[in-house]
Write a protein that holds these residues in place. Sequence first.
Motif, PDB file in Angstrom:
ATOM      1  N   ALA A 102       0.833  -1.208   0.000  1.00  0.00           N
ATOM      2  CA  ALA A 102       0.000   0.000   0.000  1.00  0.00           C
ATOM      3  C   ALA A 102       0.867   1.257   0.000  1.00  0.00           C
ATOM      4  O   ALA A 102       0.595   2.210  -0.741  1.00  0.00           O
ATOM      5  CB  ALA A 102      -0.936  -0.008   1.208  1.00  0.00           C
ATOM      6  N   VAL A 103       1.915   1.256   0.803  1.00  0.00           N
ATOM      7  CA  VAL A 103       2.833   2.404   0.821  1.00  0.00           C
ATOM      8  C   VAL A 103       3.502   2.551  -0.545  1.00  0.00           C
ATOM      9  O   VAL A 103       3.628   3.669  -1.067  1.00  0.00           O
ATOM     10  CB  VAL A 103       3.889   2.248   1.939  1.00  0.00           C
TER      11      VAL A 103
ATOM     12  N   TRP B   7       1.054   3.986  -3.058  1.00  0.00           N
ATOM     13  CA  TRP B   7       0.848   5.406  -2.752  1.00  0.00           C
ATOM     14  C   TRP B   7       2.040   6.226  -3.227  1.00  0.00           C
ATOM     15  O   TRP B   7       1.869   7.298  -3.813  1.00  0.00           O
ATOM     16  CB  TRP B   7       0.623   5.580  -1.247  1.00  0.00           C
TER      17      TRP B   7
ATOM     18  N   CYS C 200       2.060   6.603  -7.027  1.00  0.00           N
ATOM     19  CA  CYS C 200       1.054   7.570  -7.471  1.00  0.00           C
ATOM     20  C   CYS C 200       1.497   9.010  -7.238  1.00  0.00           C
ATOM     21  O   CYS C 200       1.209   9.886  -8.050  1.00  0.00           O
ATOM     22  CB  CYS C 200      -0.268   7.306  -6.763  1.00  0.00           C
ATOM     23  N   TRP C 201       2.180   9.272  -6.147  1.00  0.00           N
ATOM     24  CA  TRP C 201       2.561  10.648  -5.811  1.00  0.00           C
ATOM     25  C   TRP C 201       3.882  11.085  -6.425  1.00  0.00           C
ATOM     26  O   TRP C 201       4.045  12.249  -6.767  1.00  0.00           O
ATOM     27  CB  TRP C 201       2.632  10.823  -4.301  1.00  0.00           C
TER      28      TRP C 201
ATOM     29  N   VAL D 223      -4.347   0.440  -8.816  1.00  0.00           N
ATOM     30  CA  VAL D 223      -4.965   1.406  -7.896  1.00  0.00           C
ATOM     31  C   VAL D 223      -6.368   1.770  -8.336  1.00  0.00           C
ATOM     32  O   VAL D 223      -7.312   1.752  -7.538  1.00  0.00           O
ATOM     33  CB  VAL D 223      -4.098   2.683  -7.800  1.00  0.00           C
TER      34      VAL D 223
END
Length: 135
Positions: free
Chosen positions: A67-68, A71, A74-75, A132
């Motif tokens: 999950a990290v 994330w 995506c960022w 995602v």
Amino acid sequence: MKASDFRLRNSLKIAVACVTATVIYNLLNIKLGVFSVVVIFVLMNLFYDESFEKGFERLVGVALYAAVGIWMVCWFHSLPFLYFLSIAFWLLLAYYFFALDKYAYAHLMGGATFALVMLTGITEPFAINGVVFGW
């Protein structure tokens, strides 16, 4: 049965499962089918004692670090310096806790999963978007 015979049989089972998964995802042209081999290694790895605890660590560590990683992809996928800095930071953190923490196996498996997710974000960035957002 000796422990070495048991390990040999389990190793053969894992090898056959990995080869079978590779053949299936290549025949069916499954995108990111390589993750099936990773899942086989994670789920079929044996521990003689504390198997429930190790299995729980495996599940939680992989889920949290994946999950990290998603994330972070995506960022930071368009900011290479921050992307690679975040890879270094999270892997340093994962393996630091691996060396010190009671739940070392969760950090070990999580760090490996995080690295896999982040490297997939570099090689196939749109594949992570599919994971995602379901594209």
